[in-house]
Design an enzyme around this catalytic site. Structure first.
Site, short mmCIF file in Angstrom:
data_model
loop_
_atom_site.label_atom_id
_atom_site.label_comp_id
_atom_site.label_asym_id
_atom_site.label_seq_id
_atom_site.Cartn_x
_atom_site.Cartn_y
_atom_site.Cartn_z
N ASP A 1 45.63 42.61 47.88
CA ASP A 1 44.89 43.64 47.14
C ASP A 1 44.92 44.93 47.94
O ASP A 1 45.02 44.92 49.17
CB ASP A 1 43.45 43.19 46.93
CG ASP A 1 42.70 44.06 45.91
OD1 ASP A 1 43.37 44.89 45.24
OD2 ASP A 1 41.48 43.91 45.79
N CYS B 1 40.35 39.45 36.08
CA CYS B 1 39.21 39.29 36.97
C CYS B 1 38.04 40.17 36.50
O CYS B 1 38.22 41.14 35.77
CB CYS B 1 39.60 39.66 38.39
SG CYS B 1 38.45 39.02 39.63
#
Length: 533
Positions: free
Chosen positions: A455, A311
């Site tokens: 996350d 990412c």
């Protein structure tokens, strides 16, 4: 080697047949007493009369099969599935006869009537005859427990009676058997065969909503998503994948009023970009799982390392290297952080990587990674840009990262779009730091999300913090769904994280950077080397 649940069910059923006969000691009508309703003649829901299961024990032990079937018919279910296995599901042929007779009465009264499926672990051709006489419009044939010859004989027997054979597949060899049966029945196969894929592994009774997604492309036009449908959101997800039917058991047997919601959600849904995204992801996962790269895993199907999302891509060379190393997803941040990307860069990168990495190669494993736009505010100019790029097909999906109204947005994205230009795929990342944060994860699952990225939660910072999720929290709250993990993952700790939690996907950003948005080639190489050992 211990006996799995499926083997035990089949063994005990054979013993019962030897002792009681194929009718299990129950008086069977000499001839059929009702007409025929085509099973899955139109897309719709198949709802189950189910008292118990091997995994859950008693579900609704005192249910009234006729009353429950009438509730399903009033909800406009397309079919009623009647369990007739007695040892583990506490069903009986009496239930099948009663439900079939009740549907005939509804037909006579001009009320909506459902097709009736006999659901059991059928082993012999003569059991098709019994099901027909009891009033069944279709019979379940589980490919996993029948050899080619017997499966063909039983399907042809159903064809001879003018009822449908509902062939359930899941394992690799099951699909070969399905094709053998379709070929054996010839031109009339489409009228007789309805295929179903079970999200539940009948050997372990674990469910995975991505299993049907991975194989939808291998199935005939008429195909059913079986098991794991617990909410209207799950029903919509199955429809998004392009299934023409869903089979719902425990959820509606325990809570009959849910039937209307499930039926309506499935019938109002459609195949869309969301379904396309999950099919592509699931196909990629399974292609790698059964790849020639890992021949020792071809039978067991246990992936040695997770899929990888890199990412925060801001430079072409970083994205191209990640793809070359084997990244499965690439994330582009559309949020006002140091990793912010631009529309121009993403458009150019998407065109180039799809040219360099065709979407599907010869072995079905390599190809362009899925491209994801990560947003933290869907109303911001950056968020709107990502959504538009997904609608245009430049991005494969949008990741709502810690977005507070994500439940509303997910529901909105799952509804039929006003036109192709408005359709796009999305999924959610939940920031977790304490047990209460998993309530949001549970809500997302109820909305029909097959996967949620977890996350690490750091107040005031949306992501890329370098912090990991507390191990104790994951062990306590993560549940049975395969894990997608982000937060503080790097070459130094990824091996330990994979060994402890066996995630399906790891999302890595700051752990392979020199600075925000600037990837370090050696760190990325080291990460993939560790994961591919």
């Amino acid at each position: 080697m211990s006996e799995d649940i499926l083997s035990k069910i089949v063994r005990m059923r054979r013993e019962d047949i030897e002792r009681l006969g194929l009718n299990f000691g129950i008086e069977i009508p000499e001839k059929r007493r009702r007409g025929h309703i085509e099973f899955l003649g139109t897309p719709g829901a198949i709802l189950e009369v189910k008292r118990a299961s091997p995994s859950k024990g008693d579900i609704a032990p005192d249910l009234d099969p006729v009353g429950l079937a009438s509730t399903y018919a009033d909800a406009h279910a397309q079919a009623v599935s009647v369990l007739t296995e007695g040892n583990f599901f506490k069903g009986t042929l009496r239930d099948l006869i009663a439900v079939a007779d009740s549907m005939e009465e509804r037909t006579k009264k001009g009320l909506h009537a459902c097709a009736v499926l006999r659901k059991d672990f059928l082993l012999f051709e003569e059991e098709i005859d019994i099901a027909y006489r009891c009033g069944a419009d279709a019979v379940l044939l589980i490919a996993r427990i029948l050899d080619d010859e017997q499966l063909i004989k039983m399907a042809k027997r159903a064809q001879g009676f003018g009822i449908q054979a509902f062939v359930e597949v899941r394992e690799n060899d099951d699909f070969r058997k399905l094709n053998v049966v379709l070929e054996a029945l010839g031109a009339d196969a489409a009228k007789t065969i309805v295929a179903g894929v079970n999200s539940r592994d009948l050997a372990t009774f674990h469910t995975d909503p991505l299993v049907p997604a991975a194989v939808r492309g291998k199935l005939p036009a008429k195909a059913v998503f079986e098991s794991g449908i617990l909410s209207a959101g799950d029903a919509a997800y199955a429809r998004n994948l392009g299934f023409t039917g869903i089979l719902v058991g425990e959820a509606v047997a325990k809570n009959p009023p849910l039937a209307k919601e499930v039926v309506a959600a499935f019938e109002s849904g459609c195949e869309n970009a969301r379904g396309k995204f999950w099919k592509k992801f699931a196909e990629r996962r399974d292609a790698k799982r059964f790849s020639a790269k890992f021949p020792e895993l071809a039978e067991g199907g246990v992936r040695p390392h997770p899929l990888v999302k890199i990412c925060g891509i801001t430079r072409e060379e970083d994205g191209m290297l990640a793809a070359e190393l084997g990244a499965d997803m690439l994330g582009f941040v559309f949020s006002t952080t140091k990793r912010l990307t631009t529309e121009e860069f993403v458009r150019g990168f998407a065109a180039k990587i799809r040219l360099c990495h065709p979407e599907r190669s010869v072995n079905g494993v390599e190809g362009s990674p899925l491209l994801v736009g990560v947003i933290t505010d869907p109303e911001s100019p950056e968020g709107k840009t990502a959504i538009r790029l997904a609608q245009e097909g430049v991005l494969d999906a949008v990741q709502f990262h810690g977005v507070n109204p994500a439940l509303r947005l997910i529901r909105q994205a799952h509804q039929p779009a006003q036109g192709p230009s408005e359709d796009y795929a999305c999924y959610c990342a939940a920031r977790v730091g304490e047990p209460a944060d998993f309530d949001y994860v549970a809500d997302l699952r109820t909305c029909g999300e097959p996967r949620i990225l977890l996350d690490a939660k750091v107040e005031g910072i949306p992501g890329g913090t370098g912090k990991t999720i507390p191990e104790s929290l994951l062990r306590e709250k993560a549940g049975d769904l395969p894990l997608w993990l982000a937060g503080g993952i790097n070459p130094e700790n990824v091996g330990e994280i994979v060994a402890k939690f066996r995630p399906e996907l790891v999302d890595v950003s700051s752990g392979v950077e020199d600075a925000p948005g600037i990837k370090n080639a050696e760190k990325m190489r080291k990460l993939f080397q560790i994961l591919q050992k």
